[in-house]
Design an enzyme around this catalytic site. Structure first.
Site, PDB file in Angstrom:
ATOM      1  N   PRO A 114       0.811  -1.219   0.000  1.00  0.00           N
ATOM      2  CA  PRO A 114       0.000   0.000   0.000  1.00  0.00           C
ATOM      3  C   PRO A 114       0.847   1.274   0.000  1.00  0.00           C
ATOM      4  O   PRO A 114       2.057   1.237   0.259  1.00  0.00           O
ATOM      5  CB  PRO A 114      -0.775  -0.108   1.318  1.00  0.00           C
ATOM      6  CG  PRO A 114       0.212  -0.773   2.226  1.00  0.00           C
ATOM      7  CD  PRO A 114       0.990  -1.747   1.366  1.00  0.00           C
ATOM      8  N   THR A 116       0.132   3.714   2.156  1.00  0.00           N
ATOM      9  CA  THR A 116       0.145   4.188   3.536  1.00  0.00           C
ATOM     10  C   THR A 116       1.350   3.690   4.329  1.00  0.00           C
ATOM     11  O   THR A 116       1.910   4.408   5.148  1.00  0.00           O
ATOM     12  CB  THR A 116      -1.146   3.768   4.250  1.00  0.00           C
ATOM     13  OG1 THR A 116      -1.381   2.377   3.996  1.00  0.00           O
ATOM     14  CG2 THR A 116      -2.324   4.586   3.758  1.00  0.00           C
ATOM     15  N   ASN A 117       1.734   2.446   4.111  1.00  0.00           N
ATOM     16  CA  ASN A 117       2.884   1.846   4.803  1.00  0.00           C
ATOM     17  C   ASN A 117       3.763   1.140   3.764  1.00  0.00           C
ATOM     18  O   ASN A 117       3.943  -0.075   3.809  1.00  0.00           O
ATOM     19  CB  ASN A 117       2.407   0.835   5.856  1.00  0.00           C
ATOM     20  CG  ASN A 117       1.414   1.440   6.826  1.00  0.00           C
ATOM     21  OD1 ASN A 117       1.739   2.350   7.582  1.00  0.00           O
ATOM     22  ND2 ASN A 117       0.183   0.951   6.802  1.00  0.00           N
ATOM     23  N   GLY A 197      -6.112  -0.891  -0.424  1.00  0.00           N
ATOM     24  CA  GLY A 197      -7.498  -0.462  -0.475  1.00  0.00           C
ATOM     25  C   GLY A 197      -8.436  -1.558  -0.927  1.00  0.00           C
ATOM     26  O   GLY A 197      -8.012  -2.606  -1.438  1.00  0.00           O
ATOM     27  N   GLY A 215      -8.910  -5.977   5.219  1.00  0.00           N
ATOM     28  CA  GLY A 215     -10.197  -5.301   5.103  1.00  0.00           C
ATOM     29  C   GLY A 215     -10.121  -3.969   5.803  1.00  0.00           C
ATOM     30  O   GLY A 215      -9.163  -3.685   6.533  1.00  0.00           O
ATOM     31  N   CYS A 248      -4.245   0.633   9.770  1.00  0.00           N
ATOM     32  CA  CYS A 248      -5.672   0.330   9.679  1.00  0.00           C
ATOM     33  C   CYS A 248      -6.315  -0.018  11.017  1.00  0.00           C
ATOM     34  O   CYS A 248      -7.538   0.006  11.134  1.00  0.00           O
ATOM     35  CB  CYS A 248      -5.909  -0.803   8.681  1.00  0.00           C
ATOM     36  SG  CYS A 248      -5.007  -2.319   9.061  1.00  0.00           S
ATOM     37  N   GLU A 338     -14.259   4.965   8.277  1.00  0.00           N
ATOM     38  CA  GLU A 338     -12.817   4.845   8.500  1.00  0.00           C
ATOM     39  C   GLU A 338     -12.130   6.072   7.924  1.00  0.00           C
ATOM     40  O   GLU A 338     -12.392   6.476   6.786  1.00  0.00           O
ATOM     41  CB  GLU A 338     -12.261   3.586   7.832  1.00  0.00           C
ATOM     42  CG  GLU A 338     -10.760   3.419   8.053  1.00  0.00           C
ATOM     43  CD  GLU A 338     -10.173   2.240   7.288  1.00  0.00           C
ATOM     44  OE1 GLU A 338      -9.233   1.614   7.800  1.00  0.00           O
ATOM     45  OE2 GLU A 338     -10.645   1.970   6.167  1.00  0.00           O
ATOM     46  N   LEU A 417      -3.250  -7.290   8.566  1.00  0.00           N
ATOM     47  CA  LEU A 417      -4.211  -7.735   9.561  1.00  0.00           C
ATOM     48  C   LEU A 417      -5.468  -8.235   8.868  1.00  0.00           C
ATOM     49  O   LEU A 417      -6.227  -7.450   8.297  1.00  0.00           O
ATOM     50  CB  LEU A 417      -4.559  -6.591  10.518  1.00  0.00           C
ATOM     51  CG  LEU A 417      -3.374  -5.761  11.068  1.00  0.00           C
ATOM     52  CD1 LEU A 417      -3.874  -4.733  12.071  1.00  0.00           C
ATOM     53  CD2 LEU A 417      -2.307  -6.653  11.687  1.00  0.00           C
TER      54      LEU A 417
END
Length: 495
Positions: A114, A116-117, A197, A215, A248, A338, A417
């Site tokens: 992703p 994000t990380n 995503g 998820g 997340c 979220e 996760l």
């Protein structure tokens, strides 16, 4: 050649090379595998700060120092949790059931990463993949292509210097949807490990290959009247502000027990939580989310001050997070979704039964199966949350963000996760090496055949047919024989 064709060709080349490298690596002994992994961990630790800065510079998300910490966690933290896990040769021997278990790689893993990380996820997936003797091809998010490729380069160079075959770890840099689809669908690909995503995860589950996906994590944080309020306030603000809420498992809405709601609000303000007015919250919610409910990407991973500037809201420099009071959950209340940015919802419920219901509403609105946080000293309330919530990580008196990934809790350290069947995933665990390791089983004769036949017919021996004691052969050369077979195979391969 057009860019999409270059991407497709690169996917084919990497997949083919990865399969050949995996075949040459699949019988490597444990000591050599662990030496290679440790070399990659050491390299990732040396470069953690630089890679964190690269990730921040390229994506604009979060804070460089927080990304450095995530890189270190993905390397040293994950390695500490898996370094003693056997993955090669004979893993276990069950004397009673006469079964010998042997480790085997899954094959070629496509690791979707992703934005994000980006660097920490790449480090983590390479480490668990190679520990189980798999090949790993990382497919970066387009907005994090450079930093992800650099993280993979650091890991691959260190591994190859320690004896890992070239091509076992690689990364796409010619990115296109067509190329990623080719990589996922390629005949050499064995497993897709998808972090990102919902569109990307859905695509990974749709190609007909085994896939492990994540998820959304619309994580509620319930603060009970029995909680240590000051500690809960500190943890919530610190967790929500960590790397601008790009993990997340980060808290998305606080549910405050009515008797302590005002106290919690004051304690959070003292820690740097800035409350929005109702008008500001409405304005932000209308801009942060598109009509289809998807987060406007320009808000993701931004500081509170950047969020305020984008929305035209005044935010003080002292603000660590932004908080909005919510009157409900659902499409009419966009800030109950979220939010991968330091914006937090706040609701009040009287008693843990009511708090439990609000938490379920939030999870069902966008986080089924993921995580829930509870701050409480009431073991009944804690156990009730664990039993009743549609979430597989119930995090008690800790950060949501770092607790969910296993940094501040005892669950498996992971950057992926899974939310279980209710969240659209095949597993509910924090993904780790055991999920990318296949196991062979040598099973010796245990039950007497006539007795088993009688059992099928409902005969008098039905009750005892499957309870006959059994033992593995006591020849001391069993393990030695298996090792000799492995060495013979290696000799045939010229190794």
């Amino acid at each position: 050649m057009d860019s999409d064709l270059r991407s497709i060709q690169q996917a084919r080349d990497l997949a083919t090379a990865a399969r050949e490298a995996m075949r040459s690596f699949q019988f490597t002994e444990q000591a050599a595998v662990d030496r290679i992994c440790k070399a990659m961990v050491d390299a990732a630790m040396r470069e953690a700060g630089r890679l964190g800065q690269l990730a921040h510079d390229e994506t604009g998300f979060g804070y460089p120092n927080h990304k450095k910490l995530k890189n270190e966690f993905a390397a040293a933290g994950v390695w500490e949790s898996i370094k003693d896990t056997p993955t090669c040769g004979v893993l276990r021997r069950d004397e009673a059931k006469k079964v010998v278990e042997i480790g085997a790689p899954v094959g070629v893993i496509v690791a979707l990463s992703p934005s994000t990380n980006p660097t920490s996820t790449a480090i983590f997936k390479i480490l668990i993949g190679v520990k189980a003797r798999n090949a790993v091809i990382v497919a970066p998010h387009p907005s994090a292509n450079t930093c992800t490729n650099e993280a993979v380069r650091v890991m691959a160079a260190a591994g190859e210097a320690a004896g890992m075959p070239k091509g076992l770890v690689s990364c796409m840099d010619e990115l296109s949807i067509a190329g990623t689809n080719e990589l996922m669908n390629h005949h050499a690909t064995s497993l897709i490990l998808a972090t990102g995503g919902p569109g990307m995860v859905t695509a990974a589950h749709s190609v007909g290959k085994p896939a492990i996906g994540v998820g959304p994590g619309n994580v509620p944080a319930y603060v009970d009247r029995t909680a240590d309020i000051a500690t809960a306030a500190r943890m919530i603000v610190e967790s929500k502000s960590f790397d601008c809420s790009t993990i997340c498992a980060t808290e998305q809405c606080v549910i405050a027990d009515a008797p302590i709601a005002d106290q919690l609000r004051s304690a959070m303000k003292a820690m740097g939580a800035h409350w929005l007015t109702p008008e500001e919250a409405d304005k932000l919610g209308s801009q942060m989310f598109r009509p289809n409910g998807m987060l406007n990407g320009s808000y993701a991973g931004r500081t509170p001050q950047q969020v305020g500037k984008l929305a035209g809201i005044s935010v003080p420099d002292s603000a660590r997070i932004l908080v909005a009071d919510l009157a409900g959950v659902g499409p009419k209340f966009p800030l109950s979704r979220e939010k991968l940015t330091p914006v937090l919802g706040f609701m009040v419920a009287d008693g843990w039964h009511a708090g439990c219901e609000k938490a379920v509403e939030l999870l069902k609105f966008g986080g089924d199966g993921h995580s829930v946080v509870i701050h409480s000293r009431d073991e009944e309330a804690i156990l009730a949350f664990g039993i009743q919530k549609p979430a597989f990580r119930i995090l008690v008196n800790t950060w949501g963000s770092l607790g969910g990934v296993g940094a501040t809790t005892g669950i498996k350290p992971s950057m992926t996760l899974a939310p279980g069947g209710m969240g659209g995933a095949v597993i509910s665990d924090n993904v780790s090496v055991e999920h990318v390791l296949n196991i062979k089983r040598i099973a010796y004769h245990l039950h007497d055949a006539p007795a088993v036949a009688q059992a099928w017919k409902g005969g008098p021996s039905a009750a005892s047919a499957f309870s006959a004691p059994g033992h593995l052969p006591q020849r001391s050369s069993d393990a030695e024989m298996i090792e000799r077979v492995v060495h013979l195979v290696l000799k045939e391969m010229g190794r």
